[in-house]
Design a protein around this motif. Structure first.
Motif, PDB file in Angstrom:
ATOM      1  N   ARG A  93      -4.833  -4.999  51.348  1.00  0.00           N
ATOM      2  CA  ARG A  93      -4.168  -6.312  51.464  1.00  0.00           C
ATOM      3  C   ARG A  93      -4.919  -7.212  52.436  1.00  0.00           C
ATOM      4  O   ARG A  93      -5.041  -8.426  52.208  1.00  0.00           O
ATOM      5  CB  ARG A  93      -2.712  -6.118  51.912  1.00  0.00           C
ATOM      6  CG  ARG A  93      -1.829  -5.445  50.849  1.00  0.00           C
ATOM      7  CD  ARG A  93      -0.360  -5.482  51.245  1.00  0.00           C
ATOM      8  NE  ARG A  93       0.482  -4.885  50.206  1.00  0.00           N
ATOM      9  CZ  ARG A  93       0.922  -3.626  50.236  1.00  0.00           C
ATOM     10  NH1 ARG A  93       0.615  -2.841  51.269  1.00  0.00           N
ATOM     11  NH2 ARG A  93       1.659  -3.158  49.255  1.00  0.00           N
ATOM     12  N   ASP A  96      -7.871  -8.583  50.579  1.00  0.00           N
ATOM     13  CA  ASP A  96      -7.467  -9.666  49.682  1.00  0.00           C
ATOM     14  C   ASP A  96      -7.208 -10.955  50.466  1.00  0.00           C
ATOM     15  O   ASP A  96      -7.590 -12.050  50.023  1.00  0.00           O
ATOM     16  CB  ASP A  96      -6.215  -9.242  48.916  1.00  0.00           C
ATOM     17  CG  ASP A  96      -5.674 -10.347  48.031  1.00  0.00           C
ATOM     18  OD1 ASP A  96      -4.598 -10.891  48.340  1.00  0.00           O
ATOM     19  OD2 ASP A  96      -6.344 -10.691  47.044  1.00  0.00           O
ATOM     20  N   ARG A  97      -6.588 -10.813  51.647  1.00  0.00           N
ATOM     21  CA  ARG A  97      -6.335 -12.000  52.479  1.00  0.00           C
ATOM     22  C   ARG A  97      -7.654 -12.648  52.906  1.00  0.00           C
ATOM     23  O   ARG A  97      -7.806 -13.872  52.838  1.00  0.00           O
ATOM     24  CB  ARG A  97      -5.522 -11.593  53.718  1.00  0.00           C
ATOM     25  CG  ARG A  97      -5.337 -12.736  54.727  1.00  0.00           C
ATOM     26  CD  ARG A  97      -4.635 -12.250  55.991  1.00  0.00           C
ATOM     27  NE  ARG A  97      -5.284 -11.095  56.572  1.00  0.00           N
ATOM     28  CZ  ARG A  97      -6.412 -11.161  57.298  1.00  0.00           C
ATOM     29  NH1 ARG A  97      -7.006 -12.320  57.497  1.00  0.00           N
ATOM     30  NH2 ARG A  97      -6.934 -10.063  57.817  1.00  0.00           N
ATOM     31  N   ARG A 100      -9.177 -14.516  49.940  1.00  0.00           N
ATOM     32  CA  ARG A 100      -8.519 -15.799  49.659  1.00  0.00           C
ATOM     33  C   ARG A 100      -8.827 -16.835  50.733  1.00  0.00           C
ATOM     34  O   ARG A 100      -9.029 -18.009  50.429  1.00  0.00           O
ATOM     35  CB  ARG A 100      -7.005 -15.579  49.519  1.00  0.00           C
ATOM     36  CG  ARG A 100      -6.646 -14.874  48.201  1.00  0.00           C
ATOM     37  CD  ARG A 100      -5.163 -14.741  47.959  1.00  0.00           C
ATOM     38  NE  ARG A 100      -4.555 -13.683  48.765  1.00  0.00           N
ATOM     39  CZ  ARG A 100      -3.786 -13.884  49.810  1.00  0.00           C
ATOM     40  NH1 ARG A 100      -3.504 -15.117  50.184  1.00  0.00           N
ATOM     41  NH2 ARG A 100      -3.288 -12.867  50.482  1.00  0.00           N
ATOM     42  N   GLU A 118      -3.588 -16.091  42.535  1.00  0.00           N
ATOM     43  CA  GLU A 118      -4.089 -14.748  42.800  1.00  0.00           C
ATOM     44  C   GLU A 118      -5.557 -14.643  42.410  1.00  0.00           C
ATOM     45  O   GLU A 118      -6.009 -15.289  41.459  1.00  0.00           O
ATOM     46  CB  GLU A 118      -3.285 -13.717  42.013  1.00  0.00           C
ATOM     47  CG  GLU A 118      -1.797 -13.699  42.324  1.00  0.00           C
ATOM     48  CD  GLU A 118      -1.484 -12.958  43.623  1.00  0.00           C
ATOM     49  OE1 GLU A 118      -0.302 -12.641  43.826  1.00  0.00           O
ATOM     50  OE2 GLU A 118      -2.416 -12.714  44.426  1.00  0.00           O
ATOM     51  N   TYR A 121      -9.427  -9.274  40.147  1.00  0.00           N
ATOM     52  CA  TYR A 121     -10.386  -8.250  40.561  1.00  0.00           C
ATOM     53  C   TYR A 121     -10.767  -7.369  39.372  1.00  0.00           C
ATOM     54  O   TYR A 121      -9.919  -7.011  38.551  1.00  0.00           O
ATOM     55  CB  TYR A 121      -9.795  -7.366  41.657  1.00  0.00           C
ATOM     56  CG  TYR A 121      -9.531  -8.092  42.954  1.00  0.00           C
ATOM     57  CD1 TYR A 121      -8.238  -8.495  43.299  1.00  0.00           C
ATOM     58  CD2 TYR A 121     -10.567  -8.375  43.817  1.00  0.00           C
ATOM     59  CE1 TYR A 121      -8.001  -9.166  44.490  1.00  0.00           C
ATOM     60  CE2 TYR A 121     -10.334  -9.063  45.009  1.00  0.00           C
ATOM     61  CZ  TYR A 121      -9.051  -9.458  45.335  1.00  0.00           C
ATOM     62  OH  TYR A 121      -8.813 -10.124  46.508  1.00  0.00           O
ATOM     63  N   GLY A 272      -4.463 -10.186  41.341  1.00  0.00           N
ATOM     64  CA  GLY A 272      -3.799 -10.074  42.634  1.00  0.00           C
ATOM     65  C   GLY A 272      -3.846  -8.676  43.199  1.00  0.00           C
ATOM     66  O   GLY A 272      -4.088  -7.687  42.498  1.00  0.00           O
ATOM     67  N   VAL A 273      -3.597  -8.588  44.498  1.00  0.00           N
ATOM     68  CA  VAL A 273      -3.765  -7.318  45.210  1.00  0.00           C
ATOM     69  C   VAL A 273      -2.712  -6.288  44.799  1.00  0.00           C
ATOM     70  O   VAL A 273      -3.009  -5.086  44.758  1.00  0.00           O
ATOM     71  CB  VAL A 273      -3.745  -7.556  46.736  1.00  0.00           C
ATOM     72  CG1 VAL A 273      -2.374  -8.026  47.216  1.00  0.00           C
ATOM     73  CG2 VAL A 273      -4.171  -6.299  47.479  1.00  0.00           C
ATOM     74  N   VAL A 301     -14.331  -8.948  43.273  1.00  0.00           N
ATOM     75  CA  VAL A 301     -13.922 -10.260  42.778  1.00  0.00           C
ATOM     76  C   VAL A 301     -14.614 -10.482  41.438  1.00  0.00           C
ATOM     77  O   VAL A 301     -15.832 -10.315  41.320  1.00  0.00           O
ATOM     78  CB  VAL A 301     -14.318 -11.359  43.784  1.00  0.00           C
ATOM     79  CG1 VAL A 301     -14.067 -12.744  43.195  1.00  0.00           C
ATOM     80  CG2 VAL A 301     -13.537 -11.181  45.082  1.00  0.00           C
TER      81      VAL A 301
END
Length: 791
Positions: A93, A96-97, A100, A118, A121, A272-273, A301
């Motif tokens: 997570r 992913d943050r 983004r 999102e 991936y 999304g994660v 990605v």
């Protein structure tokens, strides 16, 4: 030769390639084995009758050729970087943050209800094998290479040709003129079991796990041995490219599949994660049922333009991560604890275990780190312990099963004397510095005080000195280093440059040619860059990046040798503890003697020069006052004091002795005034402050020195990218010369790139420059530009 024979050979090759693809990649054979064998034998017979028609991409050429004496080296035009790891869901997570946040405004806005967009991936299992690079030119396989250290690998072209799932010629059409495919060579569970069964039948050596079997098979000097092993290949990405490809990771892999290159059947897209985590859990649940070993899941990605935007940090991409599965654990018995001596003299405990299988590997040794860890575990010899392969790689003891402790269990005792040389072993002291004072406490490391008189330390020091990223003496491996030390020919790194032909040729395993090769390799290392030399010295806590920083910033060995700890802390990422390690190293008489001998024996440092412009006049009096750690005076008080003293250190000393003037100085508390008076009342502190100022002035870092700001340099504010092979210099040298002119050298091309230098073999970066309209220089134009700018 007849046209009919040529046409028949071409038709047979095409049929056999298609059958190979269906059998080894799609697992869907369309003809019985007998029919395949008939076609293959017909092709062999025709090629035997017409040897002039035999080509490297013929299916008959997968097996054959002479065994190699050694592997050649391959420099990767696009480095094969390792991935960062996630071990918990929150780690993914966080990744992913960061993705983004890195994409920022490029990420589409969320919906009307506030849900953010999102990232998509590409997800696939992380195969437990050996990473390789396959280079195709005009659709033909021309080279295979191992990952190596990421920059340079080994040429294993003859061996990868024997792997039947790797196409010798790409299928279909539309592939780029130059295409570097990257992937994993691995061995299935069934193939591994069959290989070991054959070894047992013939009395041969068995392998511990499929990964070791794959790696060992791929690095055979005789390709016939590799051909006999059940190896498979799975592509996961690309490197160097000259041509067009799809715009997404999943699209690229789909294109590779269409060209006959195997890709994972488990490849999925996750939006999304949380979807990515669901894929991780699902694969984890099926892990044991898969036909091959995996140790995690890789998330990338999917959009390639977003990958380029995110770029890299250190040696990891910001757009990909490997989410590893939890380490596997087993119970075993601690048979003994032995102590090893490392390069810096650290005496480290190593657990000797009753052999046990952990995650498919036989574990008989495990790290214990240090004696504090032994105490934390409450470990005793004879204990039953839990062993874990941390990250599925490094075995470690994680827990003692106290209830199983036998009556005759023995405590683990630190040796009083070095197990190698017999010198005294002492516990390190930790120095905590603050506010002008230093306090001592016991460290967790024990060290042998024998230094280079201890063979273990000497051997490790020499092995480090000659390593690829240090002095890079080719052919001087661990065995030869140990031999040279054991017979007394080498007692310090400087002795390598005094070795004579008669001394070396008399050693076991050496003949005239090998002796001349070794001496030539030593001679070729006599002109290292300053950064390599500093790294090779093995200064505690000074790794490759810190060595590069010292060389780039201070520019000369004499400055680095003389630098005071406080002066070193003006360099980015050099803390006071590391600075004291550097100072302590150069204060040592033995170290100074070895350096002098190296220079006397012909080691000539390259790329020495002036202080880097970034650090000219970089110091301020306020910073110097703060670095003195005067009780009661922090950064703000230091600024007030410097201003009151007229930016003069002597003014600060005088002010400390003038109570009335000091009392009138604004911005200082009563405690700060008292601390200042007490500090400079000590003659040693005055001398120390003056010595620091004198060195800042001598180096050109003093606040009154001539300013040579980076902004005044000709390439200041510009971002350059190097790609392809430079023939007149190394890429590292090209980077250093650009940085000396004020440029920033990046690893990827973006709209902010000012110029791309493209040598032979330039691929995706050159193509990207063309897409963005970025200026491109070939090597000749680059050298002319450097000469024009005085770089």
């Amino acid at each position: 030769m007849t046209q009919t024979a040529a046409q028949r050979i071409a038709a047979l090759r095409e049929q056999i390639d298609q059958h190979n693809h269906r059998y080894y990649v799609l697992d869907a054979p369309s003809v019985p084995d007998a029919e395949y064998d008939r076609l293959f034998h017909e092709l062999k017979a025709l090629e035997a009758a017409h040897p002039e028609l035999v080509s490297a991409d013929s299916p008959t050429q997968r097996v054959g050729g002479q065994a190699l004496a050694e592997f050649g080296q391959v420099r990767h035009e696009v480095p094969m970087l390792s991935l960062g790891n996630a071990f918990a869901e929150d780690d993914l997570r966080d990744f992913d943050r960061r993705v983004r946040e890195g994409l920022g405004e490029l990420l589409p806005a969320g919906d009307l209800f506030g849900a953010g967009a999102e990232v998509v991936y590409a997800c696939e299992p992380k195969l437990d094998g050996l990473a390789v690079s396959l280079l195709y030119v005009d659709g033909l396989l021309v080279r295979g290479a191992t990952r190596g250290d990421g920059s340079t690998g080994e040429d294993i072209s003859s061996n990868v040709r024997t792997i039947r799932s790797i196409p010798l010629r790409l299928l279909g059409t539309g592939w780029p003129r130059v295409l570097e495919v990257r992937g994993e060579v691995y061995m299935s569970r069934a193939g591994f079991e069959a290989l070991n069964a054959r070894a047992i039948e013939t009395g041969g050596k068995t392998f511990a796990n499929p990964r070791n079997a794959a790696a060992g098979s791929l690095r055979q000097l005789d390709p016939k041995i590799t051909a006999s092993r059940p190896l498979e290949f799975c592509a996961y990405g690309i490197g160097q490219v000259d041509g067009e490809l799809p715009a997404t990771q999943s699209g690229v892999l789909a294109a590779l599949r269409g060209w006959g290159v195997p890709v994972s059947a488990e490849l999925r897209l996750a939006e999304g994660v949380e979807a990515a985590l669901a894929y991780y859990r699902e694969i984890g649940a099926r892990r044991a049922a898969l036909a091959y070993e995996i140790d995690g899941v890789v998330f990338k990605v999917d959009r390639l333009d977003w990958q380029r935007e995110l770029g890299f940090r250190a040696r990891e991409p910001r757009w990909a991560i490997a989410h590893k599965f939890p380490a596997q654990e087993e119970l075993t018995e601690l048979l003994d604890v032995e102590f090893q001596v490392g390069r810096t003299g650290a005496v480290t405990p190593v657990a000797r275990l009753k052999p046990v299988q952990v995650a498919g590997v036989t574990v008989s040794n495990a790290t214990l780190h240090n004696m504090d860890e032994v105490a934390r575990l409450g470990l005793m010899i004879g204990d039953t312990v839990i062993v874990r392969r941390a990250g599925d790689v490094i075995p470690q003891v994680v827990q003692v099963v106290v209830e199983r402790r036998p009556a005759d269990a023995r405590p683990v005792e630190t040796p009083r004397n070095c197990p190698v040389c017999g010198s005294h072993v002492e516990r390190t002291q930790l120095v905590k510095r603050g506010k002008g004072k230093a306090s001592l406490s016991e460290g967790s490391i024990y060290r042998c005080v024998g230094r280079l008189s201890c063979r273990a330390q000497l051997k490790q020091a020499i092995i480090h000195f000659v390593s690829r990223r240090a002095m890079d003496i080719d052919g001087l491996g661990e065995r030869i280093v140990e031999q040279l030390v054991d017979v007394g020919l080498v007692r310090s790194p400087a002795d390598l440059y005094a070795l004579g032909f008669d001394q070396v040729v008399a050693l076991e395993g050496f003949a005239e040619l090998s002796t001349r090769n070794l001496l030539a390799a030593i001679a070729a290392s006599r002109q290292p860059s300053l950064a390599r030399f500093i790294y090779a010295l093995g200064i505690p806590d000074v790794g490759e990046e810190t060595a590069k920083l010292l060389a780039r910033a201070l520019g000369a060995l004499a400055r680095i040798e003389a630098a005071l700890p406080e002066v070193l802390t003006w360099l980015p990422d050099v803390g006071l503890e590391v600075a004291h390690e550097i100072r302590s190293f150069f204060d040592d008489d033995h170290n100074r003697t070895v350096i002098a001998q190296l220079l006397e024996r012909g080691v000539a440092l390259q790329e020495e020069g002036e202080l880097h412009a970034e650090f000219a006049a970089c110091a301020s009096l306020a910073e110097l006052i703060a670095k003195l750690e005067i009780p009661g005076i922090a950064a703000t008080g230091a600024k007030h004091l410097a201003a009151a003293a007229g930016d003069s250190l002597e003014g600060v000393v005088a002010l400390s002795q003038d109570w009335l003037s000091l009392k009138a100085t604004k911005g200082l508390t009563e405690k700060a005034r008292a601390g200042l008076r007490e500090f400079f009342a000590a003659p040693g502190n005055v001398a120390r402050a003056r010595a620091i100022e004198a060195q800042l002035r001598a180096f050109g870092m003093h606040w009154q020195s001539e300013k040579k700001r980076v902004a005044d340099l000709p390439l200041a504010g510009q971002t350059w990218v190097l790609t392809g092979t430079l023939e007149a210099m190394s890429r590292d040298e090209g980077k250093a010369r650009l940085e000396a002119l004020g440029a920033k050298v990046a690893g990827s091309v973006s709209a902010k790139t000012h110029c791309v230098v493209a040598g032979p073999g330039a691929g995706s970066k050159l193509a990207r420059a063309g897409e963005l309209g970025v200026a491109v220089l070939d090597e000749a134009a680059f050298l002319a530009r450097l000469a024009q700018l005085g770089g």
